[in-house]
Design an enzyme around this catalytic site. Structure first.
Site, PDB file in Angstrom:
ATOM      1  N   GLY A 272       1.156  -1.008  -0.086  1.00 41.22           N
ATOM      2  CA  GLY A 272       0.170   0.015  -0.129  1.00 41.22           C
ATOM      3  C   GLY A 272       0.764   1.355   0.130  1.00 41.22           C
ATOM      4  O   GLY A 272       0.500   2.165  -0.622  1.00 41.22           O
ATOM      5  N   GLU A 275       7.264   3.800   4.256  1.00 40.26           N
ATOM      6  CA  GLU A 275       7.557   5.102   4.961  1.00 40.26           C
ATOM      7  C   GLU A 275       9.059   5.463   4.895  1.00 40.26           C
ATOM      8  O   GLU A 275       9.730   5.831   5.826  1.00 40.26           O
ATOM      9  CB  GLU A 275       7.316   4.436   6.563  1.00 40.26           C
ATOM     10  N   GLU A 307       1.378   5.658   7.541  1.00 42.46           N
ATOM     11  CA  GLU A 307       3.036   6.143   7.058  1.00 42.46           C
ATOM     12  C   GLU A 307       3.416   7.223   7.760  1.00 42.46           C
ATOM     13  O   GLU A 307       4.675   7.304   8.073  1.00 42.46           O
ATOM     14  CB  GLU A 307       3.073   6.325   5.487  1.00 42.46           C
TER      15      GLU A 307
END
Length: 860
Positions: A272, A275, A307
């Site tokens: 998805g 970070e 994130e």
């Protein structure tokens, strides 16, 4: 030989010998179409006279210089460069040609089919930094990183820190056109782990933005491919980001720790988001080119917040080793949902229950389940632990702990944890120390039963009533799996609901009883309910305080099936649905009864994520859990009902869109396929339903799977949607061609082709291969599957191999191929020497078949 693996023992030994200081990394992205030049200079201290190694995966190494002395190129072998006779202070320079990847790992290269432009982005977690530069690839060897990149001058190049661009000599040819080159030099980072460093490069569309931090205004640009620029709602993205900045800086009592915050939506991303410090990458599907369900919009918000939370928890303070990966991800998942609930979406915990907890319960019932604190022995163990335990169960348990110690005290402890350990590495105990100090609670026992023991508890109400239907006895049984027989304490609510007819004639389920109690042990008596008139529906864990599966008694289940839409509060409604789904998966509720429950109530459901999950569960139930001799008729009936629901849904609504898409996924009769064809040709119309690009592909793929369309129709649609998204949808549709020849072509493309598909096309084709109305098309591939999995695992990267092995497991043939379980048993017996990560994938697939067979038996 280690291959590309690294064990925890090796990592600990290396960290005992060296301390890293800084990296200077120069990347020249103009040298070749297949490789790029990587020059890394690493400064580190070491115990004098000791030896160690640095990690690198590269097709060619040109030079290795350690402390001024050139090492032989034979020092590079098996993804490592051997370093011996180290000094107290060392400087190592490695020059290599590293390879562009098309797997979503390392430095991924994507060529846009619309204009031939090239887009690059890095993805380094877990251990793919070494595909781009020489690095001590483990999270506890933090350092400062300074990047310099040479690339086409018309590109944007983005990294963790701000940079400056200057002209450079030379040119580079892209898509047949010569371009000037430029050089970007970025400022050094603070001390961060290597896996969150980043380089993104290409002619990305850029929207300049800012966010307000406690330390001032920060640059916060948003990027996507040029082809998606018209769809990029950067104002919404930056609005969500600002919500996170405000919430986290206040809650964590610490300023955002980096110099900028760019967010980039990149092509062919496996996860998805990632970070990377100050340079977060996202799946570009979060740039919505077609109308999408509100569930996806809400999920993007939570992902943005997830994130951002990592900037503190993960990037600023980092786990020592991957054992504590769960803490990184669970913390980010918990606080992002909390932030969303308190700032934008009040029903975020309903979404969490429907989506995240469902994932956690499913994962926790597999034979491969593991404690939240998993024993990570090596990198291959990490790869398969990005799962529902690490994310969703961990977040659920954290939420439970927060309720126990108090939210204010929890974040007081977290703030002190950040103050003490910023820029360093920690273990769970470092956090627990601060939480205990802040709250006064002893967390040792809690940690033992919740973090170091696996398995999910089932809570079952046992109710006795007298002749007046008053409760004579009420207890909660806590059932634990035999493999993980851990009795845990729970704080739960017990709600009672009765059917009430409003003055307008509507039937509602009104809560008429509620108690909140602590339970522990195999059975807990609830004396507070003795003498209370028995409600029509009793809901254990009302309020969703506990991480536990719940059961509905027979009377409550009957009420739920008849009146579920009568709940005015979406949380108990979603919990009843979750309980029914668990009962179906566990073979306690007939699959067709669950289908009846869903189809009878989904039309009135107003929570987009709940609708999305119910439709997914409906499809799984029809394909796996309904008795095989009844599944065709049940699927036909369900598809007809979904079409009726779509017709009756509010024009242009979220439900209308989701029902049409679900109908297309199940359509198989001649009449249903006629309707699909009519929608695609726009001879059948629903008010305010736009047949946009993505919906057109859904409809066409349904026709392909129904043998109404061939390769020619797919190519025609691709000419209308000649985009990267269109190519992915076409790959799915081609693999769904419902002929013997079509399935053979799809299988060979995935398994036997000389050149691997890019990751995004592989995922799409895998889904398409399994998209069948007649599962007999898949039967010839059972033996080939088991004959191929070891080769797949050995020859492909971890990500690509795991996706194929999991995605192609023949679970759809449960109950249709007699010896499916025997074939899995035979493979496991014959491949006992295979890595546990590979065996885990087979064991999980086998368990999925076992569960399907048990549910089918119940349904029959």
């Amino acid at each position: 030989m280690p291959g590309t693996n690294l064990t925890r023992v090796e990592a600990e030994a290396r960290a005992a010998v060296i301390t890293t200081d800084s990296y200077q990394v120069e990347l020249d992205l103009t040298t070749s179409e297949d490789t790029f030049r990587s020059t890394s200079t690493v400064r580190f201290s070491a115990t004098p006279g000791e030896a160690t190694f640095i990690d690198l995966i590269a097709p060619q190494v040109h030079s290795i210089v350690l402390n001024g002395a050139e090492l032989p190129l034979t020092a590079f072998a098996d993804s490592r460069i051997a370093l011996s006779d180290l000094q107290a202070d060392n400087e190592l320079t490695v020059v290599a040609d590293c390879a562009y990847m098309n797997t979503g790992e390392g430095l991924h290269k994507f060529t846009d089919p619309e204009d031939g432009e090239v887009y690059l982005y890095s993805q380094f977690e877990v251990a793919d930094t070494r595909r781009v530069y020489a690095v001590f690839e483990q999270p506890d060897l933090k350092a400062s990183f300074q990047f310099t990149v040479t690339a086409a001058a018309h590109w944007h190049v983005i990294s963790n820190n701000p940079g400056t661009k200057t002209a450079a000599d030379g040119s580079v040819t892209i898509a047949g056109t010569s371009h000037d080159v430029a050089r970007w030099e970025f400022t050094p980072t603070t001390r961060i782990p290597c896996y969150v460093t980043a380089v993104v490069a290409g002619p990305y569309h850029r929207v300049e933005g800012t966010v307000e931090s406690r330390k001032g205004t920060l640059s916060a640009d948003v990027y996507c491919r040029k082809a998606l620029a018209q769809y990029l709602d950067s104002d919404v993205i930056l609005g969500d980001t600002q919500l996170g900045f405000d919430f986290y800086e206040k809650t964590f009592q610490m300023d955002y720790p980096f110099e900028k915050y760019d967010q980039l939506f990149v092509p062919e991303f496996n996860a998805g988001a990632m970070e990377n410090a100050g340079c977060v990458t996202f799946l570009e599907d979060y740039v919505f080119r077609s109308k999408t369900a509100q569930a996806r919009v809400e999920r993007r918000t939570v992902t943005i917040l997830h994130e951002l939370a990592h900037m503190w928890f993960g990037d600023l303070v980092t786990m020592k080793w991957w054992n504590d990966l769960w803490l990184n991800e669970s913390f980010a998942e918990f606080v992002s949902t909390l932030c969303a609930a308190e700032t934008k979406y009040s029903n975020s915990w309903v979404t969490f229950n429907s989506l995240e907890k469902s994932w956690a319960y499913r994962q926790d019932q597999l034979p491969s389940t593991h404690p939240i604190m998993a024993n990570i022995r090596d990198l291959e163990d990490v790869e398969v632990n990005f799962d529902g335990i690490t994310y969703a169960k961990g977040a659920s348990v954290l939420r439970q702990m927060v309720a126990w110690v108090g939210q204010d005290k929890f974040f007081e402890g977290v703030a002190e944890y950040f103050r003490k350990h910023h820029h360093s590495n920690t273990t769970l105990s470092d956090l627990l120390v601060e939480l205990e100090k802040a709250s006064g609670r002893d967390l040792d026992a809690w940690s033992d039963v919740w973090l170091q023991k696996a398995g999910v508890t089932t809570l079952r109400p046992v109710i006795e009533v007298d002749t007046h239907d008053d409760i004579a006895a009420f207890s909660i049984k806590q059932e634990v799996p035999a493999e993980w027989p851990t009795q845990r304490p729970h704080r739960i609510g017990i709600g009672g609901y009765d059917v009430k007819v409003e003055s307008n004639g509507e039937t509602v389920l009104e809560r008429t009883m509620f108690v909140e109690i602590d339970i522990d042990g195999a059975s807990t008596d609830v004396t507070e309910l003795i003498g209370v008139h028995r409600p029509a529906l009793v809901l254990v864990n009302d309020g969703d305080l506990a991480y536990a599966k719940v059961r509905l008694d027979e009377d409550s289940l009957a009420t739920a099936v008849e009146h579920l839409s009568g709940f005015e509060d979406p949380l108990p409604r979603s919990m009843v649905l979750a309980a029914a789904w668990d009962m179906t998966r566990d073979g306690e509720m007939p699959a067709r009864q669950f289908i009846e429950l869903v189809l009878k109530n989904i039309g009135a459901e107003d929570q987009s994520t709940v609708v999305m999950m119910l439709l997914r569960q409906l499809q799984s139930t029809l394909g796996l859990f309904v008795s095989p001799d009844a599944s065709e008729a049940a699927t036909h009936d369900a598809a007809d009902t979904l079409w009726s629901l779509a017709i009756n849904a509010e024009a242009g609504s979220d439900n209308q869109l989701q029902f049409v898409k679900a109908f297309a996924a199940l359509a198989s009769t001649e009449g249903q396929l006629d309707t699909i064809q009519g929608l695609l040709d726009q001879k059948v119309r629903l008010d305010d339903l736009d047949i946009d690009a993505d919906l057109a592909w859904d409809l066409l793929t349904a026709l392909v799977a129904g043998e109404r369309c061939s390769e020619i129709a797919i190519e025609v649609q691709l000419t209308k949607d000649a985009t990267a998204s269109g190519e992915r949808r076409a790959a799915h549709a081609r693999a769904a061609i419902a002929t013997v020849e079509g399935k053979r072509a799809a299988w060979d493309l995935l398994i036997n082709a000389e050149k691997d598909l890019p990751n995004a096309l592989q995922s799409a084709a895998t889904l398409g291969f399994n998209h069948v109305n007649d599962t007999a098309l898949l039967e010839p591939y059972v033996d080939e599957y088991f004959a191929s999995v070891r080769r797949i695992y050995n020859e492909k990267t971890n990500e690509m191999a795991a996706n194929l092995i999991e995605g192609l497991y023949p679970i759809q043939l449960a109950g249709r191929v007699d010896n499916l379980q025997a074939k899995a048993d035979s493979w496991l017996s014959d491949n006992d020497d295979a890595h546990d990560a590979l065996k885990r994938l087979i064991i999980e697939g086998r368990d999925g078949v076992r569960r399907a067979l048990e549910a089918q038996a119940k349904d029959a």
